[in-house]
Design a protein around this motif. Structure first.
Motif, PDB file in Angstrom:
ATOM      1  N   GLY A  76       5.219   8.838 -11.376  1.00 43.97           N
ATOM      2  CA  GLY A  76       6.183   8.807  -9.391  1.00 43.97           C
ATOM      3  C   GLY A  76       5.415   7.945  -9.178  1.00 43.97           C
ATOM      4  N   ARG A  77       4.150   7.021  -9.446  1.00 45.23           N
ATOM      5  CA  ARG A  77       4.136   6.084  -8.406  1.00 45.23           C
ATOM      6  C   ARG A  77       4.951   5.060  -8.588  1.00 45.23           C
ATOM      7  NH1 ARG A  77      -1.606   6.031  -9.951  1.00 45.23           N
ATOM      8  NH2 ARG A  77      -1.362   4.141 -10.874  1.00 45.23           N
ATOM      9  N   LEU A  78       5.693   5.082 -10.101  1.00 46.76           N
ATOM     10  CA  LEU A  78       6.469   3.447 -10.301  1.00 46.76           C
ATOM     11  C   LEU A  78       7.380   3.907  -9.131  1.00 46.76           C
ATOM     12  CD1 LEU A  78       6.752   3.415 -14.286  1.00 46.76           C
ATOM     13  CD2 LEU A  78       5.119   2.187 -12.362  1.00 46.76           C
ATOM     14  N   VAL A  79       7.964   5.582  -9.218  1.00 49.19           N
ATOM     15  CA  VAL A  79       9.250   5.938  -8.578  1.00 49.19           C
ATOM     16  C   VAL A  79       8.937   5.663  -7.497  1.00 49.19           C
ATOM     17  CG1 VAL A  79      10.655   7.690  -8.263  1.00 49.19           C
ATOM     18  CG2 VAL A  79       9.801   7.423 -10.329  1.00 49.19           C
ATOM     19  N   ARG A  80       8.460   5.906  -6.585  1.00 52.81           N
ATOM     20  CA  ARG A  80       7.602   5.549  -5.166  1.00 52.81           C
ATOM     21  C   ARG A  80       8.143   3.621  -5.293  1.00 52.81           C
ATOM     22  NH1 ARG A  80       2.946   8.146  -4.847  1.00 52.81           N
ATOM     23  NH2 ARG A  80       4.218   9.697  -3.829  1.00 52.81           N
ATOM     24  N   LEU A  81       7.093   3.359  -5.910  1.00 52.02           N
ATOM     25  CA  LEU A  81       7.694   1.872  -5.584  1.00 52.02           C
ATOM     26  C   LEU A  81       9.015   1.447  -5.609  1.00 52.02           C
ATOM     27  CD1 LEU A  81       4.864  -0.786  -5.003  1.00 52.02           C
ATOM     28  CD2 LEU A  81       5.388  -0.681  -7.866  1.00 52.02           C
ATOM     29  N   ILE A  82       9.366   1.450  -6.199  1.00 53.90           N
ATOM     30  CA  ILE A  82      10.689   1.071  -6.584  1.00 53.90           C
ATOM     31  C   ILE A  82      11.999   1.902  -5.189  1.00 53.90           C
ATOM     32  CG2 ILE A  82      12.813   1.198  -7.482  1.00 53.90           C
ATOM     33  CD1 ILE A  82      11.117   1.628 -10.358  1.00 53.90           C
ATOM     34  N   ALA A 125       0.550  -1.569  -0.204  1.00 52.77           N
ATOM     35  CA  ALA A 125      -0.322   0.334   0.193  1.00 52.77           C
ATOM     36  C   ALA A 125       0.927   1.444  -0.415  1.00 52.77           C
ATOM     37  CB  ALA A 125      -0.604   0.139   1.508  1.00 52.77           C
ATOM     38  N   ARG A 126       2.162   1.135   0.946  1.00 52.23           N
ATOM     39  CA  ARG A 126       3.073   2.442   0.954  1.00 52.23           C
ATOM     40  C   ARG A 126       3.564   2.490  -0.611  1.00 52.23           C
ATOM     41  NH1 ARG A 126       5.084   5.868   0.688  1.00 52.23           N
ATOM     42  NH2 ARG A 126       6.373   6.947   1.190  1.00 52.23           N
ATOM     43  N   GLY A 127       3.896   1.369  -1.162  1.00 54.37           N
ATOM     44  CA  GLY A 127       4.210   1.624  -2.665  1.00 54.37           C
ATOM     45  C   GLY A 127       3.574   2.225  -3.811  1.00 54.37           C
ATOM     46  N   VAL A 128       2.295   1.848  -3.151  1.00 49.34           N
ATOM     47  CA  VAL A 128       1.052   2.518  -4.737  1.00 49.34           C
ATOM     48  C   VAL A 128       0.276   3.799  -4.417  1.00 49.34           C
ATOM     49  CG1 VAL A 128       1.105   0.331  -5.480  1.00 49.34           C
ATOM     50  CG2 VAL A 128      -0.415   1.108  -3.894  1.00 49.34           C
ATOM     51  N   MET A 129       0.399   4.137  -2.706  1.00 42.46           N
ATOM     52  CA  MET A 129       0.207   5.079  -1.999  1.00 42.46           C
ATOM     53  C   MET A 129       0.507   6.212  -2.040  1.00 42.46           C
ATOM     54  SD  MET A 129      -3.669   2.995  -0.411  1.00 42.46           S
ATOM     55  CE  MET A 129      -4.308   4.641  -0.066  1.00 42.46           C
ATOM     56  N   SER A 130       0.743   7.563  -2.436  1.00 43.34           N
ATOM     57  CA  SER A 130       1.520   8.291  -2.136  1.00 43.34           C
ATOM     58  C   SER A 130       1.020   8.734  -0.390  1.00 43.34           C
ATOM     59  CB  SER A 130       0.842  10.077  -2.397  1.00 43.34           C
ATOM     60  OG  SER A 130       0.144   9.746  -1.256  1.00 43.34           O
ATOM     61  N   PRO A 131       1.994   9.175   0.398  1.00 42.57           N
ATOM     62  CA  PRO A 131       2.210   8.915   1.995  1.00 42.57           C
ATOM     63  C   PRO A 131       0.954   9.379   2.737  1.00 42.57           C
ATOM     64  CG  PRO A 131       4.257   9.934   1.702  1.00 42.57           C
ATOM     65  CD  PRO A 131       3.454   9.143   0.791  1.00 42.57           C
ATOM     66  N   GLN A 132       0.616  10.874   2.090  1.00 45.62           N
ATOM     67  CA  GLN A 132      -0.223  11.675   2.682  1.00 45.62           C
ATOM     68  C   GLN A 132      -1.853  10.961   2.183  1.00 45.62           C
ATOM     69  OE1 GLN A 132       1.845  12.628   0.000  1.00 45.62           O
ATOM     70  NE2 GLN A 132       2.493  14.469   1.049  1.00 45.62           N
ATOM     71  N   GLU A 139       9.562  13.567  -0.873  1.00 46.55           N
ATOM     72  CA  GLU A 139      10.332  15.279  -0.996  1.00 46.55           C
ATOM     73  C   GLU A 139      10.439  15.620  -2.370  1.00 46.55           C
ATOM     74  OE1 GLU A 139      12.019  17.040   1.911  1.00 46.55           O
ATOM     75  OE2 GLU A 139      11.893  15.240   3.370  1.00 46.55           O
ATOM     76  N   ILE A 140      10.836  14.406  -3.279  1.00 48.68           N
ATOM     77  CA  ILE A 140      11.377  14.722  -4.655  1.00 48.68           C
ATOM     78  C   ILE A 140      10.090  14.876  -5.690  1.00 48.68           C
ATOM     79  CG2 ILE A 140      12.876  13.891  -6.740  1.00 48.68           C
ATOM     80  CD1 ILE A 140      14.519  12.873  -4.579  1.00 48.68           C
ATOM     81  N   LEU A 141       9.655  13.577  -5.094  1.00 47.35           N
ATOM     82  CA  LEU A 141       8.362  13.294  -5.982  1.00 47.35           C
ATOM     83  C   LEU A 141       7.370  13.725  -6.072  1.00 47.35           C
ATOM     84  CD1 LEU A 141       7.737   9.398  -5.486  1.00 47.35           C
ATOM     85  CD2 LEU A 141       8.659  10.735  -7.017  1.00 47.35           C
ATOM     86  N   GLY A 142       6.841  14.940  -5.171  1.00 41.55           N
ATOM     87  CA  GLY A 142       6.295  15.600  -4.432  1.00 41.55           C
ATOM     88  C   GLY A 142       6.417  17.219  -4.984  1.00 41.55           C
ATOM     89  N   ALA A 143       8.219  17.393  -5.116  1.00 41.65           N
ATOM     90  CA  ALA A 143       7.752  18.891  -5.951  1.00 41.65           C
ATOM     91  C   ALA A 143       8.134  18.271  -7.105  1.00 41.65           C
ATOM     92  CB  ALA A 143       9.955  18.866  -5.584  1.00 41.65           C
ATOM     93  N   GLU A 144       8.364  17.308  -7.675  1.00 42.27           N
ATOM     94  CA  GLU A 144       8.626  17.457  -9.002  1.00 42.27           C
ATOM     95  C   GLU A 144       7.026  17.141  -9.542  1.00 42.27           C
ATOM     96  OE1 GLU A 144      10.594  16.813 -11.581  1.00 42.27           O
ATOM     97  OE2 GLU A 144       9.731  16.614 -12.823  1.00 42.27           O
ATOM     98  N   ARG A 149       4.721  -5.783  -9.447  1.00 44.09           N
ATOM     99  CA  ARG A 149       3.989  -5.066  -9.319  1.00 44.09           C
ATOM    100  C   ARG A 149       4.538  -3.354 -10.198  1.00 44.09           C
ATOM    101  NH1 ARG A 149       0.673  -1.461  -9.312  1.00 44.09           N
ATOM    102  NH2 ARG A 149      -1.240  -1.062  -8.387  1.00 44.09           N
ATOM    103  N   LEU A 150       5.227  -3.661 -11.535  1.00 41.55           N
ATOM    104  CA  LEU A 150       5.697  -2.188 -11.700  1.00 41.55           C
ATOM    105  C   LEU A 150       5.410  -2.705 -13.253  1.00 41.55           C
ATOM    106  CD1 LEU A 150       7.493  -0.359 -10.880  1.00 41.55           C
ATOM    107  CD2 LEU A 150       9.523  -2.018 -12.252  1.00 41.55           C
ATOM    108  N   CYS A 151       4.135  -0.958 -13.443  1.00 41.69           N
ATOM    109  CA  CYS A 151       3.415  -1.555 -14.579  1.00 41.69           C
ATOM    110  C   CYS A 151       4.375  -0.859 -15.986  1.00 41.69           C
ATOM    111  CB  CYS A 151       2.132  -0.073 -14.301  1.00 41.69           C
ATOM    112  SG  CYS A 151       1.380  -0.492 -13.007  1.00 41.69           S
ATOM    113  N   ASP A 152       3.260  -0.481 -17.123  1.00 41.88           N
ATOM    114  CA  ASP A 152       4.412   0.305 -17.811  1.00 41.88           C
ATOM    115  C   ASP A 152       4.388   1.339 -17.728  1.00 41.88           C
ATOM    116  OD1 ASP A 152       5.681  -0.576 -20.266  1.00 41.88           O
ATOM    117  OD2 ASP A 152       4.334  -0.743 -21.435  1.00 41.88           O
TER     118      ASP A 152
END
Lengths: 157, 211, 328
Positions: free
Chosen positions: C300-306, B68-75, C63-68, C322-325
């Protein structure tokens, strides 16, 4: 100055006006696209410029036909020719292909070159292909120019 | 080292009484220790079982949260779970096992409406469901585990204390008492023999004088 | 010049921006990175470098993802010919913030840290509005908030805040998406989300909650309700006649095999991505702009997952599953 002469002038004007407007729109559209690309990537300038010039050719064709018509009418020295209404109408007719096709093809070409810039922005190595797409449209402008030219030559004053 | 005591019969009697008491105490404490040990082992077994169970389930919880943490933003994730649907009322009381006061927790769910998920479905990962579900299942066990761990700790302390007492009785007090008793007995015997000898000597002297 | 003149500049600029989206190669390199720090180093070679600056530590990727994302919305917003559509996309973050403020208000706590600065209304302004019981909100928002408040007050169930606002939000998004492309995107998102919700309700035996499903979907709500009530065997065939048959079928198969809906979520993302890719054939129009923004969010979601995977030392294969295209 007879009606024939006025009709001939109208033809020259239309050739320059229509084709020129078309080119202005086409070049303008491409220019917008070009500035979009250059704002993100300054290296795109040279490639964008090449594509931007292409829709400008219709204006030149129109100008040439207009110029030749004016010359035939004797506005460039040697005294005004006295021509009949029929001859004037013929000159007007001769000017129409380059004018109308110039207008439509320049706009169409402008769209092609604008998207061509998108293509080059994505794949810089594909400039040649983008140009080929644009030149396909140019073909019809050239045909119209030729026909206008031949018609103009055919009219005897 | 023996106990300082004047070697007389009164003392001997008293010491003998103390020894009997010490022996009885020793036996009682030993029984208590054994029983405590037995209970403790039971507790430990149950504890280990429960701990394995809880850990396995927590693992599942963490895995769910991780996805869940990986696919959702922390907020988004925090927003989803910031307002819990259920509240848990926890009350603690004490229970007596072999004079050890161990805690017992009782809990009750409050404010239960519908299901356990406090969030909407549109922006939450389905993995969060599993994490929340597993967490809700594991919570009662975690509370029980907490009580068990504390009980085990308290019982271990009690066992240690009892063991020390047993040892003190067995290895210090009882031997010392025995030694002192032996010493007093010997001393008394000695005095008796001395008195006897003295009497015999006096008797001999009287006979020699021809009384 | 109409449509062409309006979009020539913006679309071409978007095309250049698209070239900077992370491609498969970059994603794979991040996946192959030894640890979180080296994965971030890969990211610093991309357009993310602009916002990374000093934030080069592994844990600060959020923070990087949010700022980007903030940067991208700003850039695209500055030249998009349709500010209203950009605001519509931004409104999703407004609703997100409103949910936080509503819940925090009822709990009597301060969770300003959860507010995101991506909405069309700045968080500070929204907070002021919350203090004034949201009367200053735009009317469309206010109505949704009022409904959520009312439902919460009558039941005390915090889930209803989310459900009512989600419903209201998708209603707002769908009705205000004046471009067919965007409306189509929302429609597909609504449908696939509803099917996912049906699966989740069924799996958790949570009982069917009024309002769990989003409005405007093309899949009949009655069909969804039936799917929840009837056994799993009947679930897939219910949607066989829809466009989503393949996604649902594969999702169910993975659900049965692995017990997770992760694969379905991934398939949904890919389905939507395929839809967004249609924008690549649009030369003049708002589509490429919208698709770019949505693709950027997905990226952004992909980067977060990684990054989450790398920080928690998950094996590469687990992350990859879980990584999409990517859009690029």
């Amino acid at each position: 100055m007879g009606l024939g002469l006025v009709l001939g002038l109208l033809g020259a004007g239309l050739a320059v006006f229509l084709a020129g407007t078309g080119s202005a729109i086409g070049v303008g559209l491409t220019g917008q696209a070009a500035s979009g690309a250059v704002s993100e990537d300054p290296d795109m300038f040279a490639k964008s410029l090449i594509l931007q010039i292409i829709p400008g050719t219709q204006g030149i064709y129109g100008f040439l036909i207009g110029f030749l018509t004016i010359q035939r009418l004797g506005f460039l020295g040697g005294g005004l020719a006295s021509i009949s209404v029929e001859t004037g109408l013929s000159l007007l007719m001769a000017c129409l292909p380059v004018g109308i096709v110039g207008l439509t093809s320049a706009i169409a070409q402008g769209k092609v070159t604008a998207t061509g810039i998108s293509l080059v922005a994505k794949r810089p190595e594909e400039l040649a292909k983008a140009m080929i797409f644009a030149v396909m449209v140019e073909f019809y402008a050239i045909l119209a120019f030729l026909v206008s030219f031949l018609m103009l030559q055919g009219v005897t004053i | 080292m023996e106990i300082k005591a004047s070697p007389n019969r009164m003392q001997l009697l008293m010491l003998k009484r103390r020894l009997t008491m010490a022996r009885r105490g020793h036996k009682l404490l030993k029984d208590k220790r054994d029983e405590l040990m037995r209970r403790f082992m039971e507790l430990i077994d149950r504890n280990r079982e429960l701990r394995d169970e809880v850990f396995a389930q927590l693992n599942q919880v963490y895995q769910g949260f991780l996805v869940a943490r990986g696919v959702m933003s922390p907020q988004m994730l925090e927003e989803a779970i910031m307002f819990p649907k259920e509240r848990l009322a926890l009350s603690a009381r004490e229970e007596n096992i072999m004079s050890v006061r161990v805690p017992r927790f009782e809990w009750q769910k409050e404010g239960e409406v519908g299901d356990i998920y406090p969030y909407g479905y549109a922006h939450t990962s389905a993995e969060l469901d599993r994490a929340i579900e597993a967490l809700s299942e594991v919570l009662p066990k975690m509370i029980e585990l907490a009580a068990l761990e504390k009980s085990a700790e308290l019982m271990a302390e009690e066992i240690e204390k009892t063991r020390r007492r047993v040892n003190a009785l067995e290895h210090v007090l009882i031997p010392r008492l025995e030694e002192t008793i032996k010493f007093i007995t010997m001393k008394l015997d000695e005095t008796e023999r001395a008195t006897l000898t003295r009497l015999m000597k006096i008797k001999d002297m009287l006979q020699a004088r021809g009384v | 010049m109409g449509q062409e003149g309006k979009y020539a500049y913006a679309v071409t600029r978007i095309r250049v921006l698209e070239t900077r989206l992370l491609d498969r190669g970059k994603i794979d390199r991040m996946l192959d990175a030894r640890d979180a720090a080296s994965a971030l180093r890969v990211l610093s070679e991309t357009e993310y470098a602009e916002v990374m600056g000093e934030l080069a530590e592994g844990e600060r990727y959020e923070e990087i993802l949010g700022a980007e994302l903030k940067r991208v919305y700003q850039v695209v917003g500055s030249f998009s010919p349709d500010p209203d559509l950009i605001d519509l996309l931004r409104s999703r973050y407004d609703f997100q913030n409103i949910k936080v403020l509503l819940k925090a208000g009822h709990l009597g706590i301060d969770r300003d840290d959860l507010l995101v600065a991506l909405g069309s209304i700045p968080p500070d302004r929204l907070k002021e509005m919350a203090a004034g019981d949201f009367v200053d909100l735009p009317p469309a928002y206010r109505q949704i908030v009022a409904e959520a408040q009312e439902e919460f007050k009558s039941t005390g169930d915090p889930q209803l805040i989310d459900l009512v606002i989600d419903r209201g939000m998708y209603d707002y998004l769908y009705t205000n998406a004046r471009v067919d492309f965007l409306r189509g995107y929302f429609l597909r998102l609504i449908d696939l989300t509803n099917i996912k919700t049906a699966m989740r309700l069924k799996r958790s035996r949570a009982g069917v909650i009024r309002w769990a499903f989003l409005p405007h979907g093309s899949v009949d709500p009655r069909l969804l309700l039936e799917a929840v009530r009837e056994p799993w065997d009947a679930f897939g065939p219910k949607f066989a006649a829809t466009d989503y048959a393949a996604v649902v079928e594969e999702g169910l198969r993975q659900l049965e095999a692995k017990g997770t809906l992760t694969d379905y979520e991934c398939l949904v993302d890919e389905y939507l991505l395929a839809y967004l890719r249609q924008a690549k054939y649009v030369a003049f129009g708002p589509e490429p702009i919208l698709a770019y923004l949505l693709a950027k969010e997905l990226e952004g979601r992909l980067v977060r997952l990684i990054m989450v995977g790398k920080i928690n030392n998950l094996p590469k294969e687990t992350i990859k599953e879980r990584l999409c295209d990517v859009y690029a």
